[in-house]
Design a protein around this motif. Structure first.
Motif, short mmCIF file in Angstrom:
data_model
loop_
_atom_site.label_atom_id
_atom_site.label_comp_id
_atom_site.label_asym_id
_atom_site.label_seq_id
_atom_site.Cartn_x
_atom_site.Cartn_y
_atom_site.Cartn_z
N ALA A 88 13.97 12.43 -5.63
CA ALA A 88 12.92 12.61 -6.63
C ALA A 88 13.24 11.79 -7.88
N SER A 89 12.25 11.05 -8.35
CA SER A 89 12.40 10.30 -9.59
C SER A 89 12.39 11.27 -10.77
N LEU A 90 12.75 10.79 -11.93
CA LEU A 90 12.74 11.64 -13.12
C LEU A 90 11.34 12.22 -13.35
N GLY A 91 10.33 11.40 -13.19
CA GLY A 91 8.95 11.88 -13.37
C GLY A 91 8.59 12.98 -12.39
N THR A 92 9.03 12.83 -11.15
CA THR A 92 8.76 13.84 -10.13
C THR A 92 9.52 15.13 -10.45
N ILE A 93 10.74 15.01 -10.90
CA ILE A 93 11.53 16.19 -11.26
C ILE A 93 10.85 16.97 -12.38
#
Length: 80
Positions: A51-56
């Motif tokens: 998961a990317s930071l945005g997804t997290i």
């Protein structure tokens, strides 16, 4: 390194599922509140990718938790 990364993605997805169960949220609810595509939630749950930071941030928002809870799980760094 590829093996350990895949193992981590799976463990992260398992923790996400545990949190979804704990907070009684389903994929559609997390996706809707977090403003993320349900497909993205399923991919993380299935350990398909990290998961990317945005997804997290979106997942945490969807679960109504602090992002750090998504990382609160045991992980063995040893490759089998």
């Amino acid at each position: 390194m590829k093996e350990i990364r895949k193992k981590y993605y799976i463990a992260f997805g398992q923790n996400l599922q545990k949190l979804m169960d704990k907070y009684d949220k389903d994929v559609m609810t997390v996706a809707s509140i977090g403003k993320i595509e349900p497909k993205g939630v399923y991919r993380v749950l299935n350990g398909e990718h990290g998961a990317s930071l945005g997804t997290i941030i979106s997942l945490a928002k969807g679960l109504e938790i602090e992002p750090k809870e998504l990382f609160d799980f045991e992980f063995d760094l040893e490759i089998e």
